[in-house]
Motif scaffolding. Structure first.
Motif: not given
Length: 243
Positions: A156-172, A129-136
């Motif tokens: 880190a925090v997930l800052s965009s919807s996971f599964g959606l390609r941000f601006k059409g690119e293959g990243y979040f 989910e967006v806002g999830s706690s992550l580690l780098v």
């Protein structure tokens, strides 16, 4: 006792023959009986900055009873002028991810490491989910535990919807404090419960950290940096390790 997630990371040093160039991060990914080193593609080749290394070195733990025991392991990037790594590409263009296969038989017999597998990639039942706690997990500015040769982690925090390609690119997007040298680091999320496919690595491998993002029109005197980063979706690894 130590966290096994730290053994997935590899500190990368790039070289032009014997001349040191840059530091970066990477991690191990295993599929079937094959082992790969994953990092950002620009770590291995970056034309805009005229970065053209001919080989890389990673640091390996070689004594399960003594984490201070390590050795440098050199990996050539070319053979007969042909690149040995594989890089990502999709309909939107280049993907800043690269993998290079490691010959397991060339590793020291007692090498201690952990590798992510396809079982660590998010599946339909994994809630991210967006806002999830992550580690780098990586080596910012090359910084690490120089005695035990371990990486460090940044929250880190997930800052965009996971599964959606941000601006059409293959990243979040992630919200995290990162530095040069973190390129190629694994972006992970802790899981709970038992999943035999993940062994003693109870983590989801979500992405590969690539770069910090900024706004072109930002007033550098008045406006702070965004603090946002792009992480390429890790499912590209299933394509890059398929052949």
């Amino acid at each position: 006792m130590f966290d096994t997630i730290l053994l997935t990371a590899a500190r990368i040093c790039t070289f032009e023959q014997q001349w040191p160039l840059t530091n970066a991060s990477g991690f191990f990914f295993a599929r079937d009986q094959r082992l790969f080193l994953v990092t950002s593609r620009h770590v291995l080749l970056d034309k805009p900055s005229r970065h053209f290394p001919s080989r890389i070195e990673i640091e390996l733990h070689i004594d399960p009873n003594n984490l201070a025991g390590s050795t440098r392991f050199s990996i050539p990037l070319y053979n007969g002028g042909k690149s040995l790594w594989r890089q990502g590409l999709d309909t939107a263009g280049d993907i800043d991810v690269a993998v290079i296969e490691i010959d397991r038989s060339a590793l020291p017999a007692a090498t201690l490491y952990r590798a992510f597998t396809p079982g660590h990639l998010p599946a339909c039942g994994d809630a991210v989910e967006v806002g999830s706690s992550l580690l780098v997990v990586g080596f910012p500015l090359g910084f690490h535990d120089t005695l035990h040769h371990m990486p460090v982690v940044r929250q880190a925090v997930l800052s965009s919807s996971f599964g959606l390609r941000f601006k059409g690119e293959g990243y979040f997007l992630t919200d995290a404090r990162t530095h040069r040298g973190t390129s190629g680091a694994a972006v992970v999320m802790r899981t709970y419960g038992q999943d035999p496919t993940r062994g003693d690595l109870p983590w989801l491998l979500l992405g590969i950290h690539s770069a910090r993002l900024d706004v072109g029109g930002r007033d550098r005197k008045l406006d702070e940096a965004l603090g946002l980063n792009c992480a390429w979706y890790a499912d590209i690894l299933m394509t890059l390790t398929a052949y």
